[in-house]
Structures are given as structure tokens and as C-alpha cells.
Design a protein around this motif. Structure first.
Motif, PDB file in Angstrom:
ATOM      1  N   UNK A 252       0.865  -1.179   0.000  1.00 42.25           N
ATOM      2  CA  UNK A 252       0.000   0.000   0.000  1.00 42.25           C
ATOM      3  C   UNK A 252       0.901   1.228   0.000  1.00 42.25           C
ATOM      4  N   UNK A 253       0.972   1.897  -1.134  1.00 43.67           N
ATOM      5  CA  UNK A 253       1.860   3.070  -1.274  1.00 43.67           C
ATOM      6  C   UNK A 253       1.472   4.138  -0.254  1.00 43.67           C
ATOM      7  N   UNK A 254       0.218   4.142   0.155  1.00 42.08           N
ATOM      8  CA  UNK A 254      -0.227   5.130   1.136  1.00 42.08           C
ATOM      9  C   UNK A 254      -0.124   4.632   2.584  1.00 42.08           C
ATOM     10  N   UNK A 255       0.667   3.595   2.804  1.00 46.27           N
ATOM     11  CA  UNK A 255       1.113   3.232   4.146  1.00 46.27           C
ATOM     12  C   UNK A 255       2.637   3.115   4.160  1.00 46.27           C
ATOM     13  N   UNK A 256       3.255   3.625   3.110  1.00 48.39           N
ATOM     14  CA  UNK A 256       4.674   3.391   2.870  1.00 48.39           C
ATOM     15  C   UNK A 256       5.534   4.650   3.023  1.00 48.39           C
ATOM     16  N   UNK A 257       4.906   5.805   3.289  1.00 53.79           N
ATOM     17  CA  UNK A 257       5.675   7.045   3.450  1.00 53.79           C
ATOM     18  C   UNK A 257       6.533   6.965   4.712  1.00 53.79           C
ATOM     19  N   UNK A 258       7.664   7.649   4.653  1.00 50.82           N
ATOM     20  CA  UNK A 258       8.663   7.504   5.717  1.00 50.82           C
ATOM     21  C   UNK A 258       8.195   8.044   7.069  1.00 50.82           C
ATOM     22  N   UNK A 371       1.050   7.435   5.886  1.00 49.83           N
ATOM     23  CA  UNK A 371       0.116   8.003   4.908  1.00 49.83           C
ATOM     24  C   UNK A 371       0.613   9.376   4.445  1.00 49.83           C
ATOM     25  N   UNK A 372       0.196   9.740   3.241  1.00 48.32           N
ATOM     26  CA  UNK A 372       0.769  10.897   2.563  1.00 48.32           C
ATOM     27  C   UNK A 372       0.599  12.230   3.308  1.00 48.32           C
ATOM     28  N   UNK A 373      -0.594  12.586   3.775  1.00 53.08           N
ATOM     29  CA  UNK A 373      -0.730  13.939   4.332  1.00 53.08           C
ATOM     30  C   UNK A 373       0.165  14.191   5.550  1.00 53.08           C
ATOM     31  N   UNK A 374       0.359  13.201   6.402  1.00 53.08           N
ATOM     32  CA  UNK A 374       1.261  13.373   7.548  1.00 53.08           C
ATOM     33  C   UNK A 374       2.683  13.663   7.059  1.00 53.08           C
ATOM     34  N   UNK A 375       3.117  12.908   6.060  1.00 53.69           N
ATOM     35  CA  UNK A 375       4.481  13.047   5.554  1.00 53.69           C
ATOM     36  C   UNK A 375       4.669  14.374   4.819  1.00 53.69           C
ATOM     37  N   UNK A 376       3.725  14.719   3.972  1.00 51.66           N
ATOM     38  CA  UNK A 376       3.899  15.932   3.161  1.00 51.66           C
ATOM     39  C   UNK A 376       3.796  17.184   4.040  1.00 51.66           C
ATOM     40  N   UNK A 377       3.091  17.077   5.159  1.00 51.95           N
ATOM     41  CA  UNK A 377       3.107  18.162   6.146  1.00 51.95           C
ATOM     42  C   UNK A 377       4.407  18.156   6.951  1.00 51.95           C
ATOM     43  N   UNK A 378       4.772  17.013   7.515  1.00 50.73           N
ATOM     44  CA  UNK A 378       5.885  16.971   8.467  1.00 50.73           C
ATOM     45  C   UNK A 378       7.241  17.037   7.783  1.00 50.73           C
TER      46      UNK A 378
END
Ligand code: ZN
Length: 434
Positions: A252-258, A371-378
Motif C-alpha cells: 500500500x503506497x499510502x502506508x509506505x511514506x517515511x 500516509x501521505x498527508x502526515x508526511x507531506x506536512x511533516x
């Protein structure tokens, strides 16, 4: 949940590049039904009863209902469970067949909105963005945010207005979950409206593109998307082989963000066969690596003003954090205020008063890690960062009929143009945490 191993019952039907998408795959779902089983605040009692059958579950937020796909041989047992339910799809195979009205209706002119009357073949999507670029040659470029496991491009478009490029970024990702086809149409529609609107002197399109550079990647999971068109309509993940000899495919690419990848055991699955399998390590999918690279480039350039990851279904506007439901970001007040305004704009624009629920992701829905929004924010330091779950709230779920594409994408244009106009407003100053 006892998942029905759909791959074991699906015949693989090869479809050539120019063939009609999905037509060949309708039959594996013939006679399958989709039910919305009511849980009324007591999901565990209902889940206990459902453990008597095999099924595939569509939703994760089970407090009011569980949406399930049931195979024909399970229907008699299901009927005996004595559950309260609504029927979402009487015959899922027939619904999928009805969905694959062919794209030949589209006249291959990018300015023609009939593109949004049907779903389309993967290769036509690539061509569609090229034709939008051709309509806007001096203010756009075709870009790529990397490559997929099967070496498809994560293609997209970069748009700018007067004095551009080089302004703060609005970044949109569509179709990270392969079966969520309406998210492809939505990101494409926003692109179409920006391009044709700018050319025609539309005030909203002009002011947005004169303030921000747009980076729109409509299909960030191209392998999964192609697979939904050739083989399995309800596939979600990418198509990477499982680790260590596992026979299950996909991460799941949307459980794969660092960011916060491993922060909460409830936020993703460590089972390679699960729909939410997070991978072996943070960002160990080629798709995520490419997406993250662009996020960091934009951060280190003019910065990211707004990020949205487009999904379906459920009608939600969700901000960070997803990984912990008790953690509130300092910006939550302004994010929630903006989401409320977007929600109001969507409702006011739609003839059927579509409502969107909004709030921080983990507390509003359920925990998600990586997930993407946490990563793209943080990590990406986006000023605004959301997941939007598009229509519907469960009449059709992932298999949204083509006649609902236009109302769905049009209401998002109404929501986004209001959002863009607010992003730089002092309006938000002093709005504290909710
Ligand atoms: Zn999704």
C-alpha cells in the motif's frame, strides 16, 4: 476480518492496449453482491456473526456499518445470519460491466468535457494529459514523479500563470489506490478546468495559476490501475512481489511514506497479503520513492502551499495527523476552518446537497501510518495537507456509475477554487488549534 482471496477465483483475462477496459473482467464478479451491514455502534457483535462467511470488506470505519462483497456460494449462509443491511450492488459483475462504457465517445479533443462521461483506458489517460499540455504550451510541461515497479511513468503536469514558473506549489496526487477511479477523473477535471479556464480568462483559474504552480499527478499507482483494468477491478495496492517468498503481491503506497511509518501498530498491516500492507521498510516502493523525491524538491524550492491526496469513498476532508488520534497539530484550527469552507462550497454547488465530513484524520476516521498527508506536512512542510475521500457514502462505493462522474468532479472544482482563494488570506491568522 476474513478476507475473500479474490485472486484465487478470478480468471485472468488479457486485454490489449486498445481494447475496451474492464469489459473482460466483469464476469468474475457475476452474481456477487455488495451489502452495507448495519453495526449501529456494536461492530464486534456483527463481526462475530460475519466470521461465519468469507467476504471482502471495503471500509475500515465500521462503527455504523460494514460494506462487504459476498460471493454467490456464501449468500445462503449470509441470509441466515439475521443481519440488518442495505444492498449496494445487486450484481457486482453487472455494475462493473455498466461502468466500462467505452471512451470512444470522447472525440480526442482536450477541450471537450465529454471525457468526463466515462471511465478510460490507461493509455488514453496519458494521451489526455498530453492534449491538455498542447492546449497550454507556454504555461505547462509534462513531468514525471518517478517510475512504478513495472516501469510505468508517474506522469503528471506542471502548470503556471503569469510570471511563472517558480511560485509556491499546489500538489495533487490521484489514484494511489488503484480501484478508486473517480480520483483519476477528479484530478484530471481540475487540470482541465484550470487550463481551459485560464485560456478563456476565467477569474478563478487565472488567480490560482497566477499565485501558485500546480503539480498534478493523476495516477500515482499506474501498475495497480492497469491491473484494475485488465484483471481485478477491486485491486488497491501496487504490483510489487511480496517479500521472502510470499505469494501475495502489492504494497500500500499510502502506508509506505517515511514519516511515522512505524508509529502505531493499528495504522497499517505487516501482512503482505493485507490490503494495507506497509512494506518491509519505509519508502520501499519505487512509486513512493519517486513521489517523495518531488515532495522534497518542491519543499526545497518555493515550498508547498497545498497538498491533496485524492481517494474514494466516504466523503471526507481529512488533515493530519493520521498516525495518532490524540495528536493535534498547531495548524489544526486553520485546517479545519478551511475544510469547513470547502465542505460548504461543495454542498452549495451540488444539486443533491452533497455533504463532506471534515477533521483530523486519525480522530475522524481511523489511524493510518505512513500516509501521505502526515508526511507531506511533516517532511514536505506543506502549509495545508489533506486527504479528500470523494463520493459516495456507500450507495455504490468504489464502483461509481459513469453518470456520477460529472457531478462528483464538478463539486470538487467548486470546493478547490474557494480553497485556493483562501490559502494566503490573513483570515486564518489567530485561528487557534481546535
Ligand atoms: Zn484510498
Amino acid at each position: 476480518m476474513r478476507g475473500l482471496r479474490l485472486s484465487s477465483i478470478l480468471a485472468v483475462v488479457a486485454v490489449g492496449a486498445s481494447a475496451i477496459p474492464t469489459k473482460g473482467i466483469s464476469s468474475p464478479y457475476d452474481g456477487f453482491k455488495v451489502f452495507r451491514v448495519k453495526t449501529q455502534g456494536h461492530p464486534s457483535a456483527i463481526q462475530e456473526k460475519l466470521s461465519n462467511i468469507t467476504f471482502e470488506q471495503w471500509n475500515h470505519d465500521v462503527n455504523s456499518h460494514i460494506d462487504i462483497v459476498v460471493a454467490p456460494d456464501q449468500l445462503p449462509v449470509f441470509a441466515e445470519l439475521g443481519l440488518e443491511f442495505d444492498v449496494m450492488h445487486e450484481d457486482l459483475g453487472a455494475s462493473i460491466a455498466a461502468e466500462s462504457v467505452h471512451s470512444s465517445l470522447w472525440k480526442r479533443q482536450a477541450g471537450d468535457p465529454s471525457w468526463f462521461d466515462s471511465y478510460h483506458d490507461y493509455n488514453d489517460h496519458i494521451e489526455y494529459f498530453q492534449s491538455l499540455h498542447d492546449l497550454f504550451p507556454d504555461n505547462s510541461e509534462i513531468i514525471s514523479s518517478g517510475s512504478s515497479y513495472e516501469n510505468r511513468s508517474l506522469y503528471g503536469i506542471h502548470l503556471w500563470g503569469t510570471g511563472g514558473p517558480g511560485k509556491p506549489a499546489v500538489l495533487y496526487h490521484g489514484t494511489v489506490h488503484a480501484r478508486e477511479w473517480i480520483s483519476t477523473a477528479t484530478t484530471e477535471y481540475l487540470t482541465y478546468k484550470l487550463v481551459t479556464g485560464y485560456n478563456a480568462g476565467d477569474r478563478d483559474a487565472r488567480s490560482a495559476l497566477d499565485k501558485y504552480d500546480f503539480y498534478i499527478i493523476p495516477i500515482v499507482n499506474p501498475d495497480g490501475f492497469a491491473y484494475t483494468q485488465t484483471t481485478q477491478r477491486l485491486w488497491r495496492k501496487n504490483r510489487q512481489p511480496g517479500p521472502n517468498g510470499s505469494t501475495c503481491y502489492g504494497r500500500d503506497i499510502n502506508r509506505n511514506w517515511e514519516f511515522a511509518w512505524d508509529a502505531n501498530p493499528l495504522g497499517a498491516s505487516t501482512n503482505p497479503c493485507s490490503q494495507t500492507y506497509k512494506g518491509e521498510r519505509p519508502s520501499d516502493t519505487p512509486e513512493n520513492q519517486g513521489l517523495d523525491k518531488l515532495v522534497r524538491q518542491l519543499r526545497d524550492g518555493a515550498g508547498i502551499k497545498l497538498y491533496i491526496d485524492w481517494h474514494s469513498y466516504g466523503q471526507y476532508i481529512l488533515s493530519p495527523f493520521g498516525y495518532k488520534d490524540t495528536l493535534y497539530a498547531p495548524e489544526l484550527g486553520k485546517w479545519t476552518k478551511a475544510a469547513q469552507i470547502v465542505s460548504d462550497a461543495i454542498r452549495d454547488s451540488s444539486s443533491d446537497l452533497t455533504t463532506f465530513t471534515f477533521g483530523p484524520s486519525g480522530a475522524t476516521l481511523y489511524p493510518t501510518t505512513g500516509a501521505a498527508p502526515d508526511h507531506v506536512y511533516s517532511i514536505g512542510r506543506a502549509e495545508f495537507s489533506y486527504t479528500i475521500e470523494l463520493r459516495d457514502i456507500g450507495r455504490y462505493g468504489f464502483v461509481l456509475p459513469p453518470e456520477l462522474i460529472r457531478p462528483t468532479v464538478e463539486e470538487q472544482w467548486a470546493g478547490q477554487k474557494v480553497l485556493w482563494s483562501l490559502l494566503d488570506e490573513e483570515f486564518f491568522d489567530g485561528v487557534g488549534p481546535a
